[in-house]
Scaffold this motif. Structure first.
Motif, PDB file in Angstrom:
ATOM      1  N   PRO A   3       0.821  -1.212   0.000  1.00 32.05           N
ATOM      2  CA  PRO A   3       0.000   0.000   0.000  1.00 32.05           C
ATOM      3  C   PRO A   3       0.855   1.263   0.000  1.00 32.05           C
ATOM      4  CG  PRO A   3       0.095  -0.929   2.203  1.00 32.05           C
ATOM      5  CD  PRO A   3       0.774  -1.913   1.293  1.00 32.05           C
ATOM      6  N   THR A   4       0.340   2.304  -0.626  1.00 29.83           N
ATOM      7  CA  THR A   4       0.934   3.639  -0.532  1.00 29.83           C
ATOM      8  C   THR A   4       2.427   3.603  -0.876  1.00 29.83           C
ATOM      9  OG1 THR A   4      -0.698   4.058   1.204  1.00 29.83           O
ATOM     10  CG2 THR A   4       1.027   5.682   0.998  1.00 29.83           C
ATOM     11  N   SER A   5       2.724   3.067  -2.062  1.00 33.93           N
ATOM     12  CA  SER A   5       4.135   2.868  -2.389  1.00 33.93           C
ATOM     13  C   SER A   5       4.498   3.236  -3.825  1.00 33.93           C
ATOM     14  CB  SER A   5       4.518   1.406  -2.140  1.00 33.93           C
ATOM     15  OG  SER A   5       3.889   0.569  -3.078  1.00 33.93           O
ATOM     16  N   ILE A  51      -4.036   5.762   2.043  1.00 33.08           N
ATOM     17  CA  ILE A  51      -4.156   6.898   2.976  1.00 33.08           C
ATOM     18  C   ILE A  51      -4.999   7.993   2.312  1.00 33.08           C
ATOM     19  CG2 ILE A  51      -2.908   8.675   4.266  1.00 33.08           C
ATOM     20  CD1 ILE A  51      -0.516   6.750   4.432  1.00 33.08           C
ATOM     21  N   GLN A  52      -4.688   8.289   1.078  1.00 32.36           N
ATOM     22  CA  GLN A  52      -5.457   9.228   0.263  1.00 32.36           C
ATOM     23  C   GLN A  52      -5.584  10.603   0.921  1.00 32.36           C
ATOM     24  OE1 GLN A  52      -9.023   7.344  -1.250  1.00 32.36           O
ATOM     25  NE2 GLN A  52      -7.814   5.686  -2.122  1.00 32.36           N
ATOM     26  N   CYS A  53      -4.493  11.352   0.856  1.00 31.55           N
ATOM     27  CA  CYS A  53      -4.461  12.642   1.565  1.00 31.55           C
ATOM     28  C   CYS A  53      -4.632  13.844   0.657  1.00 31.55           C
ATOM     29  CB  CYS A  53      -3.138  12.781   2.320  1.00 31.55           C
ATOM     30  SG  CYS A  53      -1.742  13.207   1.263  1.00 31.55           S
ATOM     31  N   SER A  54      -4.734  13.629  -0.659  1.00 31.64           N
ATOM     32  CA  SER A  54      -4.677  14.764  -1.591  1.00 31.64           C
ATOM     33  C   SER A  54      -6.034  15.433  -1.743  1.00 31.64           C
ATOM     34  CB  SER A  54      -4.185  14.288  -2.959  1.00 31.64           C
ATOM     35  OG  SER A  54      -2.906  13.716  -2.832  1.00 31.64           O
ATOM     36  N   ASN A  55      -6.069  16.719  -1.465  1.00 32.44           N
ATOM     37  CA  ASN A  55      -7.350  17.436  -1.506  1.00 32.44           C
ATOM     38  C   ASN A  55      -7.543  18.153  -2.842  1.00 32.44           C
ATOM     39  OD1 ASN A  55      -5.682  19.683  -1.344  1.00 32.44           O
ATOM     40  ND2 ASN A  55      -6.095  20.052   0.811  1.00 32.44           N
TER      41      ASN A  55
HETATM   42  S1  SF4 Z   1      -2.026  10.496  -1.488  1.00 32.14           S
HETATM   43 FE1  SF4 Z   1      -0.884  11.315   0.250  1.00 32.14          FE
HETATM   44  S2  SF4 Z   1      -0.455   9.560   1.545  1.00 32.14           S
HETATM   45 FE2  SF4 Z   1      -0.975   8.775  -0.494  1.00 32.14          FE
HETATM   46  S3  SF4 Z   1       1.000   8.548  -1.535  1.00 32.14           S
HETATM   47 FE3  SF4 Z   1       0.150  10.546  -2.103  1.00 32.14          FE
HETATM   48  S4  SF4 Z   1       1.095  11.967  -0.618  1.00 32.14           S
HETATM   49 FE4  SF4 Z   1       1.347   9.881   0.229  1.00 32.14          FE
END
Ligand code: SF4
Lengths: 587, 81
Positions: free
Chosen positions: A65-67, A310-314
């Motif tokens: 995940p997240t890689s 995680i999905q942090c992008s707004n």
């Molecule tokens: S969406 Fe956020 S948490 Fe996911 S890989 Fe990109 S920067 Fe990292």
């Protein structure tokens, strides 16, 4: 796996087997070793001897995940030292599944007028990647939002790209490498240190990958990898910061605005205060509420790259429900907001969009504009003026070129003494006088002022991975050193640095990362090896910098931070020089 | 005594109609602590990560005084550009 070398002097391509010494290196570990081995430390960053190296992480391209992360490395035009700048993009995934361990751009063409595109695809008959060149001059001199859709039209929807904007064509110290996100926006960046200009100097505009048919990443011990992957997923999904609808997924990284402001460590108006009265108006919570009001529903954030859970992008929307930009990261929000005295979220969104359009690093851009504000070019708080200055950078006017050179050069040209840089790179969104450990990282990291290099903010402000008093000097060399070494490993693992939040608190998640890496490589690393390997990467980077002329005197924060007390805590940066020197002396 | 409380991140939902960082005035008996603030606002302790008084992170049993400003956060993170 191959190391693919593209020499832009004659556009020749070489496929090399991976030498034994690079076998277990990836990501930052690999880019930094190749730079150390191959780039003369005194090379001009924009000259023929510098190289631009891309390397994905150990687990990039797998189902970890997240890689989907890639490291870009080279000698930095901004700092004159070694640089690694990490980004998440479908491009990282695509490079990894083509089994390209490192892609090296070297040399530069005599003809400066022609810019090239490089097209990588999988040649099933030959059983290896195919490299082709195309004339990309028609894409130069333009907004990236205008030209990047043309790449998809020309090469198909499934491609991904890396490239540089006009800033890289001009050779600015402030020029990032841009990659597409999952929605094809030119919005993901290896932003820091001017690597976009290294690409531009080699007259490479875009590197397009079509990974159709590519074989994917080899995994030596699949069972171990799967075990690690599961531990990592569990840690990410259960930690409050990284879980679905948790802190990052709801509010994005800009959620940090308020907490740094409360802690008195939000650099405001060119690092003259640690509190911004407009903080709540530009924070992640305000962004969430603004979108909710404008769209009539709650909007959670999205992934920048494939496989991120995680999905942090707004995304910020305007009053008509039209996208202003994606994404407004904490650093960008702060640099173009609080640090310029600007409390207008829409204006900040517009500036982020312009930085993406021109290929500029948002941190360097915001810090440079704030220095120009300090010089009286425009007043603090003048959003319209700031937008205009970014346009000047994009258009390459005289003023634009001065600002495009970066914060330190702009400060010199404009006669400003309060210039927040280390090794020529501007400081990110945490005040060293209010958060001492991050000051140690800024001062000593091989990268120039960089928060990601050793994110002591986690224990100092966020109470993640332990607790440390931000105003105390106690133990900060050791804290920064441990974070710097661990980070160098994570930047090599292929994971986004944000997995650090869950794995610092959840031991099985940390073990999961190690298991995943051992699974892919067939190694037997333990937690001790993480610090050892990270430390070795730092030593190589440090050795390059020393040979490039860096001394202890470069491991210092600017003088004004030792003299001017910062409100509200009214503290100066008072970590003794011996403590700063101990960070690497005891590595 | 009167203290001003600011809630952030996911904690705003405990007070109807407030925005993150918008101060709420609370009248509390002398000797009240941060924990008492959480009790009054019905915020479960497990949901709280850090509380600041005058720019310093403070434990839940910190005794407040008249005029204090308290900033309270649920767990958050970030920090990349
Ligand atoms: S969406 Fe956020 S948490 Fe996911 S890989 Fe990109 S920067 Fe990292």
């Amino acid at each position: 796996m191959w190391i693919v070398r593209i020499n832009m002097t004659d556009r020749s391509v070489k496929f090399e087997d991976v030498p034994e010494k690079y076998k277990y290196l990836a990501g930052r570990g690999l880019t930094s070793h190749i730079i150390y081995d191959e780039v003369p430390p005194l090379a001009h960053p924009l000259g023929p001897s510098n190289k631009l190296v891309f390397a994905t992480g150990i687990v990039t391209g797998t189902s970890a995940p997240t890689s989907a992360r890639v490291s870009a490395g080279g000698k930095s035009p901004l700092t004159g030292g070694i640089k690694e700048s990490n980004a998440g993009s479908p491009w990282a995934h695509d490079l990894a599944v083509m089994r390209i361990k490192a892609l090296i751009l070297e040399g530069l063409p005599e003809d400066k007028k022609t810019f090239w595109g490089i097209h990588l695809s999988w040649d099933a008959d030959a059983g290896k990647p195919r490299v082709e060149f195309f004339d990309a001059t028609e894409y130069t001199g333009k907004d990236l939002y205008e030209v990047s859709p043309k790449l998809f039209e020309r090469f198909g929807d499934r491609i991904s790209f890396a490239g540089c904007g006009v800033s890289g064509e001009y050779g600015y110290g402030n020029a990032g490498i841009v990659y597409n996100d999952l929605a094809k926006r030119p919005s993901r960046y290896s932003g820091r240190g001017g690597l976009g200009s290294v690409m531009g100097s080699k007259r490479v505009k875009f590197i397009v990958i079509d990974a159709k048919g590519a074989p994917g990443v080899e995994i030596v011990d699949k069972a171990l990898f799967d075990e690690g992957r599961k531990k990592m997923i569990d840690a990410i999904r259960s930690h409050d910061i990284t879980k679905p609808k948790g802190g990052l997924n709801s509010f994005g990284t800009a959620v940090l605005i308020n907490i740094l402001n409360e802690a008195g460590g939000l650099p405001t108006r060119n690092f003259s205060s640690g509190r911004f009265e407009g903080a709540a108006k530009i924070a992640g919570e305000a962004l969430f509420e603004t979108n909710k009001q404008r769209l009539g529903k709650e909007l959670y954030n999205h992934a920048c790259s494939p496989g991120c859970i995680i999905q942090c992008s707004n995304t910020l929307y305007d009053e008509n429900g039209k996208e202003i930009t994606s994404c407004v990261e904490y650093e960008s929000d702060w640099a173009l907001g609080a640090n310029c005295g600007i409390d207008d979220l829409d204006a900040i969104g517009e500036m982020v969009q312009l930085c993406n359009a021109y290929g500029l690093d948002t941190i360097e851009t915001g810090c440079t504009i704030a220095v120009a504000m300090e010089a009286g070019v425009i007043p603090f708080g003048d959003a319209k003026g700031a937008i205009q200055l970014i346009h000047e950078m994009g258009k390459g006017t005289h003023m634009g070129r001065i600002l495009g050179a970066g914060t330190e050069t702009a400060g010199k040209v404009l006669g400003v003494t309060r210039v927040p840089t280390v090794k020529g790179q501007s400081m990110p969104a945490y005040e060293p006088r209010a958060v001492k450990g991050i000051g140690v990282t800024y001062a000593t990291t091989t990268m120039g002022a960089d928060h990601t290099a050793g994110y002591t903010i986690a224990p100092e402000i966020l109470s993640v991975g332990g607790k440390a008093d931000p105003l105390s000097n106690e133990g900060k060399a050791a804290l920064s050193r441990a974070f710097q070494a661990t980070t160098a490993f994570i930047d090599s693992s292929g994971h986004c640095l944000f997995i650090a939040f869950p794995i610092l608190d959840i031991a099985s998640g940390y073990q999961g990362m190690i298991d995943e890496c051992n699974g892919v490589l067939g190694t037997k690393w333990t937690a001790d090896d993480v610090l050892r390997i990270g430390g070795e990467i730092l030593k190589v980077e440090r050795a390059f910098n020393e040979a490039a002329g860096f001394t202890k005197a470069h491991d210092r924060v600017p003088e004004f931070m030792k003299r001017e007390p910062l409100p509200p805590h009214n503290q100066v940066f008072d970590i003794p020089d011996e403590v700063l020197d101990a960070v690497y002396a005891e590595l | 005594m009167e203290v001003r409380v600011k809630l952030y991140a996911t904690l705003v939902r405990y007070v109807e109609g407030i925005r993150a960082g918008q101060p709420i005035s609370l009248n509390l008996p002398e000797g009240s602590t941060i924990r008492d603030v959480l009790t009054v606002l019905k915020i479960p302790e497990e949901e709280v990560k850090v509380a600041f008084v005058a720019g310093r992170a403070c434990p839940w049993d910190t005794v407040l005084k008249d005029g204090d400003e308290v900033g309270i956060f649920s767990p958050i993170g970030g920090g990349k550009s």
